[in-house]
Structures are given as structure tokens and as C-alpha cells.
Scaffold this active site. Structure first.
Site, PDB file in Angstrom:
ATOM      1  N   PHE A 152       0.828  -1.215   0.000  1.00  0.00           N
ATOM      2  CA  PHE A 152       0.000   0.000   0.000  1.00  0.00           C
ATOM      3  C   PHE A 152       0.867   1.272   0.000  1.00  0.00           C
ATOM      4  O   PHE A 152       0.825   2.078  -0.946  1.00  0.00           O
ATOM      5  CB  PHE A 152      -0.938  -0.056   1.230  1.00  0.00           C
ATOM      6  CG  PHE A 152      -1.520   1.242   1.652  1.00  0.00           C
ATOM      7  CD1 PHE A 152      -2.240   2.034   0.751  1.00  0.00           C
ATOM      8  CD2 PHE A 152      -1.378   1.699   2.966  1.00  0.00           C
ATOM      9  CE1 PHE A 152      -2.793   3.245   1.151  1.00  0.00           C
ATOM     10  CE2 PHE A 152      -1.928   2.902   3.364  1.00  0.00           C
ATOM     11  CZ  PHE A 152      -2.626   3.677   2.459  1.00  0.00           C
ATOM     12  N   ILE A 153       1.676   1.448   1.029  1.00  0.00           N
ATOM     13  CA  ILE A 153       2.450   2.695   1.125  1.00  0.00           C
ATOM     14  C   ILE A 153       3.532   2.715   0.041  1.00  0.00           C
ATOM     15  O   ILE A 153       3.768   3.748  -0.599  1.00  0.00           O
ATOM     16  CB  ILE A 153       3.089   2.838   2.533  1.00  0.00           C
ATOM     17  CG1 ILE A 153       1.998   2.866   3.614  1.00  0.00           C
ATOM     18  CG2 ILE A 153       3.938   4.110   2.610  1.00  0.00           C
ATOM     19  CD1 ILE A 153       2.519   2.818   5.043  1.00  0.00           C
TER      20      ILE A 153
ATOM     21  N   ASP B  67      10.137  -7.031  -3.869  1.00  0.00           N
ATOM     22  CA  ASP B  67       8.959  -7.474  -3.110  1.00  0.00           C
ATOM     23  C   ASP B  67       8.729  -8.944  -3.445  1.00  0.00           C
ATOM     24  O   ASP B  67       9.095  -9.411  -4.522  1.00  0.00           O
ATOM     25  CB  ASP B  67       7.726  -6.631  -3.528  1.00  0.00           C
ATOM     26  CG  ASP B  67       6.623  -6.631  -2.473  1.00  0.00           C
ATOM     27  OD1 ASP B  67       6.136  -7.725  -2.124  1.00  0.00           O
ATOM     28  OD2 ASP B  67       6.235  -5.544  -2.024  1.00  0.00           O
TER      29      ASP B  67
ATOM     30  N   SER C 268       6.735   2.495  13.368  1.00  0.00           N
ATOM     31  CA  SER C 268       5.300   2.629  13.655  1.00  0.00           C
ATOM     32  C   SER C 268       5.077   3.636  14.782  1.00  0.00           C
ATOM     33  O   SER C 268       5.361   3.332  15.948  1.00  0.00           O
ATOM     34  CB  SER C 268       4.747   1.255  14.059  1.00  0.00           C
ATOM     35  OG  SER C 268       3.508   1.412  14.707  1.00  0.00           O
TER      36      SER C 268
ATOM     37  N   TYR D 177       4.280  -6.186  17.973  1.00  0.00           N
ATOM     38  CA  TYR D 177       4.580  -5.400  16.762  1.00  0.00           C
ATOM     39  C   TYR D 177       5.419  -4.161  17.127  1.00  0.00           C
ATOM     40  O   TYR D 177       6.417  -3.856  16.474  1.00  0.00           O
ATOM     41  CB  TYR D 177       3.249  -4.996  16.128  1.00  0.00           C
ATOM     42  CG  TYR D 177       3.318  -4.140  14.888  1.00  0.00           C
ATOM     43  CD1 TYR D 177       3.632  -4.678  13.644  1.00  0.00           C
ATOM     44  CD2 TYR D 177       3.017  -2.782  14.955  1.00  0.00           C
ATOM     45  CE1 TYR D 177       3.652  -3.884  12.506  1.00  0.00           C
ATOM     46  CE2 TYR D 177       3.033  -1.985  13.820  1.00  0.00           C
ATOM     47  CZ  TYR D 177       3.341  -2.539  12.597  1.00  0.00           C
ATOM     48  OH  TYR D 177       3.356  -1.747  11.470  1.00  0.00           O
TER      49      TYR D 177
ATOM     50  N   LYS E 159       9.260  -3.281  15.906  1.00  0.00           N
ATOM     51  CA  LYS E 159       9.647  -2.044  15.220  1.00  0.00           C
ATOM     52  C   LYS E 159      10.733  -1.299  16.005  1.00  0.00           C
ATOM     53  O   LYS E 159      11.702  -0.809  15.438  1.00  0.00           O
ATOM     54  CB  LYS E 159       8.423  -1.133  15.024  1.00  0.00           C
ATOM     55  CG  LYS E 159       7.406  -1.659  14.014  1.00  0.00           C
ATOM     56  CD  LYS E 159       7.969  -1.638  12.602  1.00  0.00           C
ATOM     57  CE  LYS E 159       6.923  -1.909  11.543  1.00  0.00           C
ATOM     58  NZ  LYS E 159       7.500  -2.012  10.206  1.00  0.00           N
TER      59      LYS E 159
ATOM     60  N   ASN F 168      -1.467   6.759  11.384  1.00  0.00           N
ATOM     61  CA  ASN F 168      -2.375   5.791  10.736  1.00  0.00           C
ATOM     62  C   ASN F 168      -2.627   6.215   9.298  1.00  0.00           C
ATOM     63  O   ASN F 168      -3.557   6.984   9.028  1.00  0.00           O
ATOM     64  CB  ASN F 168      -3.713   5.721  11.494  1.00  0.00           C
ATOM     65  CG  ASN F 168      -3.558   4.991  12.808  1.00  0.00           C
ATOM     66  OD1 ASN F 168      -3.073   5.562  13.778  1.00  0.00           O
ATOM     67  ND2 ASN F 168      -3.924   3.736  12.852  1.00  0.00           N
TER      68      ASN F 168
ATOM     69  N   ARG G 226      -7.477   7.815  16.978  1.00  0.00           N
ATOM     70  CA  ARG G 226      -6.311   7.641  16.113  1.00  0.00           C
ATOM     71  C   ARG G 226      -6.045   8.909  15.334  1.00  0.00           C
ATOM     72  O   ARG G 226      -6.911   9.767  15.179  1.00  0.00           O
ATOM     73  CB  ARG G 226      -6.547   6.476  15.135  1.00  0.00           C
ATOM     74  CG  ARG G 226      -6.615   5.102  15.791  1.00  0.00           C
ATOM     75  CD  ARG G 226      -5.258   4.670  16.299  1.00  0.00           C
ATOM     76  NE  ARG G 226      -5.276   3.407  17.029  1.00  0.00           N
ATOM     77  CZ  ARG G 226      -5.394   3.276  18.348  1.00  0.00           C
ATOM     78  NH1 ARG G 226      -5.527   4.352  19.101  1.00  0.00           N
ATOM     79  NH2 ARG G 226      -5.363   2.096  18.934  1.00  0.00           N
TER      80      ARG G 226
ATOM     81  N   ARG H 206      -9.305  -4.779  22.530  1.00  0.00           N
ATOM     82  CA  ARG H 206      -8.195  -5.731  22.518  1.00  0.00           C
ATOM     83  C   ARG H 206      -7.054  -5.182  23.383  1.00  0.00           C
ATOM     84  O   ARG H 206      -6.823  -3.963  23.408  1.00  0.00           O
ATOM     85  CB  ARG H 206      -7.725  -5.965  21.085  1.00  0.00           C
ATOM     86  CG  ARG H 206      -8.830  -6.543  20.194  1.00  0.00           C
ATOM     87  CD  ARG H 206      -8.480  -6.516  18.730  1.00  0.00           C
ATOM     88  NE  ARG H 206      -8.240  -5.168  18.242  1.00  0.00           N
ATOM     89  CZ  ARG H 206      -7.990  -4.865  16.965  1.00  0.00           C
ATOM     90  NH1 ARG H 206      -7.952  -5.824  16.059  1.00  0.00           N
ATOM     91  NH2 ARG H 206      -7.762  -3.614  16.602  1.00  0.00           N
TER      92      ARG H 206
HETATM   93  N1  NAD Z   1      -0.347   0.709   6.895  1.00  0.00           N
HETATM   94  C1  NAD Z   1      -0.200   1.176   8.118  1.00  0.00           C
HETATM   95  O1  NAD Z   1      -1.179   1.486   8.819  1.00  0.00           O
HETATM   96  C2  NAD Z   1       1.196   1.383   8.679  1.00  0.00           C
HETATM   97  C3  NAD Z   1       1.355   2.216   9.795  1.00  0.00           C
HETATM   98  C4  NAD Z   1       2.639   2.399  10.313  1.00  0.00           C
HETATM   99  C5  NAD Z   1       3.719   1.745   9.752  1.00  0.00           C
HETATM  100  N2  NAD Z   1       3.519   0.916   8.678  1.00  0.00           N
HETATM  101  C6  NAD Z   1       4.684   0.232   8.128  1.00  0.00           C
HETATM  102  O2  NAD Z   1       4.899   0.692   6.810  1.00  0.00           O
HETATM  103  C7  NAD Z   1       5.390  -0.377   6.001  1.00  0.00           C
HETATM  104  C8  NAD Z   1       4.510  -0.564   4.781  1.00  0.00           C
HETATM  105  O3  NAD Z   1       3.177  -0.785   5.213  1.00  0.00           O
HETATM  106  P1  NAD Z   1       2.018  -1.127   4.169  1.00  0.00           P
HETATM  107  O4  NAD Z   1       0.740  -0.757   4.815  1.00  0.00           O
HETATM  108  O5  NAD Z   1       2.361  -0.609   2.824  1.00  0.00           O
HETATM  109  O6  NAD Z   1       2.114  -2.726   4.171  1.00  0.00           O
HETATM  110  P2  NAD Z   1       1.725  -3.737   2.995  1.00  0.00           P
HETATM  111  O7  NAD Z   1       1.486  -5.046   3.663  1.00  0.00           O
HETATM  112  O8  NAD Z   1       0.665  -3.182   2.129  1.00  0.00           O
HETATM  113  O9  NAD Z   1       3.060  -3.816   2.147  1.00  0.00           O
HETATM  114  C9  NAD Z   1       4.177  -4.551   2.564  1.00  0.00           C
HETATM  115  C10 NAD Z   1       4.818  -5.144   1.319  1.00  0.00           C
HETATM  116  O10 NAD Z   1       5.982  -5.842   1.762  1.00  0.00           O
HETATM  117  C11 NAD Z   1       6.018  -7.091   1.099  1.00  0.00           C
HETATM  118  N3  NAD Z   1       6.716  -8.026   1.993  1.00  0.00           N
HETATM  119  C12 NAD Z   1       6.373  -8.338   3.264  1.00  0.00           C
HETATM  120  N4  NAD Z   1       7.252  -9.200   3.774  1.00  0.00           N
HETATM  121  C13 NAD Z   1       8.163  -9.443   2.797  1.00  0.00           C
HETATM  122  C14 NAD Z   1       9.314 -10.279   2.717  1.00  0.00           C
HETATM  123  N5  NAD Z   1       9.698 -11.031   3.758  1.00  0.00           N
HETATM  124  N6  NAD Z   1      10.013 -10.292   1.573  1.00  0.00           N
HETATM  125  C15 NAD Z   1       9.623  -9.534   0.507  1.00  0.00           C
HETATM  126  N7  NAD Z   1       8.550  -8.737   0.518  1.00  0.00           N
HETATM  127  C16 NAD Z   1       7.823  -8.694   1.661  1.00  0.00           C
HETATM  128  C17 NAD Z   1       4.571  -7.498   0.864  1.00  0.00           C
HETATM  129  O11 NAD Z   1       4.461  -8.406  -0.234  1.00  0.00           O
HETATM  130  C18 NAD Z   1       3.924  -6.141   0.591  1.00  0.00           C
HETATM  131  O12 NAD Z   1       3.884  -5.859  -0.792  1.00  0.00           O
HETATM  132  C19 NAD Z   1       5.441  -1.611   6.897  1.00  0.00           C
HETATM  133  O13 NAD Z   1       6.729  -1.750   7.405  1.00  0.00           O
HETATM  134  C20 NAD Z   1       4.479  -1.274   8.024  1.00  0.00           C
HETATM  135  O14 NAD Z   1       4.795  -1.935   9.203  1.00  0.00           O
HETATM  136  C21 NAD Z   1       2.293   0.730   8.122  1.00  0.00           C
END
Ligand code: NAD
Length: 305
Positions: free
Chosen positions: A11-12, A31, A114, A139, A143, A168, A206, A264
Site C-alpha cells: 500500500f504505502i 517485493d 510505527s 509489533y 519495530k 495511521n 487515532r 483488545r
Molecule cells: N499501513 C499502516 O497502517 C502502517 C502504519 C505504520 C507503519 N507501517 C509500516 O509501513 C510499512 C509498509 O506498510 P504497508 O501498509 O504498505 O504494508 P503492505 O502489507 O501493504 O506492504 C508490505 C509489502 O511488503 C512485502 N513483503 C512483506 N514481507 C516481505 C518479505 N519477507 N520479503 C519480501 N517482501 C515482503 C509485501 O508483499 C507487501 O507488498 C510496513 O513496514 C508497516 O509496518 C504501516
């Protein structure tokens, strides 16, 4: 500039790709999966592999000056169920990544931590980067542990880094069928005419940040010459889940049933990040208002789901 984006098909990551392409960055996405919601982009070099594949990772890191680390299989919802998995899948390969980044003398590593979990239960209404870090979830511990290793690698081997602590994030391409991201999940439930599930009484609060604002801050941080920073990236204001549901009802013009389940243990009651440092150091401030951001996310969900 040459970027390697680990987890760039998530996503991000997909929004970070878009933001860097605006400035014609040379981008390699690493990825294990393709993007869920759109076909590959012609201007991006995609390499598929696991974070734990050391030899492939070495080749990929050689392609970039700046490495963005977003690959994470842990989520706040799932990590408590199996902390061993998160240590094996996320922590150990990240240590290998740090070794590679030092060997390859990269210009900077940006790690997505996070902001919602590393601080634990806030001692202040709005949480600056200097707030104590006492996570109450597996989690958050994961982090924070990665943050500490990165800081230690800087101290020992001079690894340049920036740690991003997002609040968030929400927006288009967040999986409405996933477990992370209440806005996408709530909109996804409404679209499928299913009840929204609220853990607790709805007073959980949030700090929502539109993903396009988040990735703009990340790009600015990646270009900043002074290094070794930690930035909160959030809106600076809180929205309770009850208010969020009301706002969503107004935007979608749909009624929805809300089912309350017990709160939770890993949910922090209220967390709002102080984004002043990013404002001061990066000249960044969020521009997308919550109602506008939810409206565009809803438009996308209606087309995509
Ligand atoms: N979305 C949120 O609310 C949020 C908030 C704070 C921090 N984050 C952090 O930001 C980052 C991105 O979040 P996101 O929401 O885009 O997550 P996401 O799950 O949409 O994307 C993560 C990507 O990483 C890839 N991936 C995961 N493990 C892998 C591995 N072992 N090898 C290769 N590829 C791998 C997945 O295929 C996926 O495409 C993460 O580290 C997450 O912890 C997210």
C-alpha cells in the site's frame, strides 16, 4: 536519484513509487508479491524475492543510493499471535539488510517504523519523538528493536539512516479486505453491506494521515542532507472511531450497522503524533483533510471492490 524500495508493491510502497516518479527517480522495487490493485509500471524495475534472500538482496541494493525499507509481514493484529514468526521473518532479515547496506555504502536507509505502537501508552496528549518508548504489543517491540539496531549500526559502522514513524495512513490501494487500516476496512464493510466491527466502545482515538501526505514527507526526509533522524509523520489531530464512523456515514450516504466487540489488550486508547519536527526540519505539513481523503478512498473502493 536511485531508489531501492523493499516492500514497494504494498500500500504505502506503491504511493512512494508514484511520489518518486514525479521527480524521475530511477526505481527498483523488491517485493515477494506484485501490486494487488494495478498492473506493473513501465518506468519501474521489479525484482521479486524474499527479504531473507541475501544474495538477491545484495544485487538489488547495489542498484540504489537510497534504500526504503517497508517490507513487513507483521501487523499489530497478528504479531502477538506469533512473535517468533515476526522475529524470523522481519527482524533477522533486516539485520542482514543492515550488513549489506554498510558493505555497499548506501547513501541512506529509510526505515518504516510505527508511530502508533513504539511509544506505548502516551504520557502526553500529543506525542513527540522524544516521548518514552514502552510498546505494549509485539509489533511495537519488533519495530523498536529494528530502530535500535539501525541506530547501533550507525554508531558502530556509520550507517546513515532516517526512521519514519507514521501514525495511521489511509487512502487508495489500502486493502479493504485486510486487517490494517480502519478506514479502508470500514469502507470495505460498507461496500459489501456488512456490519462494521468496533473493538471497544468507539472512544479509541487515532491520528489519520493520507498516504500521499506521508510519502511526500518520506521523499523530503530521503533528500535531507543531515541524517540519522527520527520523524513522526502524522496529522497532529485525533479522531475517535465513533466520529470516524459518523463521518464515513455522511460521506457514503449509507447506513451501517456497528457491532461492538471487547477492546483488545494491544489497542492503545488514544495516540496522536506531534508532527512539529517534520514541519521544522523538512518544511512538511499534511494538506489532505480527512473528509476529502475519505471521499477519494471511497470513490476508489467503489470502483475496485
Ligand atoms: N499501513 C499502516 O497502517 C502502517 C502504519 C505504520 C507503519 N507501517 C509500516 O509501513 C510499512 C509498509 O506498510 P504497508 O501498509 O504498505 O504494508 P503492505 O502489507 O501493504 O506492504 C508490505 C509489502 O511488503 C512485502 N513483503 C512483506 N514481507 C516481505 C518479505 N519477507 N520479503 C519480501 N517482501 C515482503 C509485501 O508483499 C507487501 O507488498 C510496513 O513496514 C508497516 O509496518 C504501516
Amino acid at each position: 536519484m536511485k531508489a531501492v524500495i523493499l516492500g514497494g508493491n504494498g500500500f504505502i510502497g506503491s504511493h512512494l513509487v508514484d511520489e518518486l516518479l514525479i521527480d524521475d527517480w530511477d526505481i527498483t522495487v523488491y517485493d515477494r508479491n506484485p501490486e494487488h490493485f494495478r498492473p506493473p509500471l513501465k518506468r519501474v524495475n521489479y525484482v521479486f524475492g524474499e527479504l531473507g534472500n541475501k544474495s538477491l538482496l545484495q544485487k538489488v541494493i547495489s542498484k540504489g543510493d537510497i534504500v526504503f525499507h517497508l517490507a513487513s509481514s507483521a501487523t499489530p493484529q497478528t504479531s502477538g499471535e506469533n512473535p517468533f514468526h515476526d522475529i524470523q521473518a522481519d527482524l533477522l532479515p533486516t539485520i542482514t539488510l543492515l550488513d549489506i547496506c554498510v558493505q555497499k555504502r548506501i547513501r541512506k536507509l529509510l526505515f518504516f517504523s510505527s508511530g502508533g505502537t513504539v511509544y506505548g501508552i502516551p504520557e502526553t496528549g500529543i506525542v513527540p519523538e522524544t516521548h518514552p518508548t514502552n510498546p505494549i504489543s509485539s509489533y511495537g517491540i519488533l519495530k523498536l528493536t529494528i530502530e535500535k539496531y539501525i541506530q547501533t549500526y550507525h554508531h558502530l559502522y556509520g550507517l546513515p539512516f532516517t526512521i519514519i514513524r507514521p501514525s495511521n495512513p489511509y487512502g487508495e490501494r489500502q486493502n479493504p479486505l485486510g486487517s490494517q487500516g480502519v478506514i479502508a476496512v470500514f469502507l470495505g464493510k460498507i461496500k459489501r453491506e456488512l456490519p462494521i466491527i468496533l473493538f471497544g466502545n468507539g472512544s479509541i482515538t487515532r491520528d489519520f494521515i493520507h498516504v500521499s501526505d506521508l510519502v511526500k514527507a518520506v521523499k523530503l526526509a530521503s533528500l535531507k542532507t543531515s541524517q540519522n533522524d527520527v520523524f513522526n509523520i502524522g496529522s497532529g489531530s485525533g479522531t475517535s472511531l465513533t466520529s470516524l464512523v459518523e463521518l464515513i456515514k455522511t460521506i457514503t450516504l449509507l447506513k451501517t450497522e456497528v457491532n461492538n466487540l471487547p477492546k483488545r489488550a494491544f489497542d492503545i486508547q488514544q495516540i496522536v503524533l506531534d508532527p512539529c519536527l517534520a514541519n521544522l526540519e523538512l518544511g512538511w505539513h499534511p494538506v489532505i483533510k480527512l473528509d476529502d481523503g475519505i471521499t477519494t478512498t471511497w470513490d476508489w473502493i467503489q470502483k475496485s471492490l
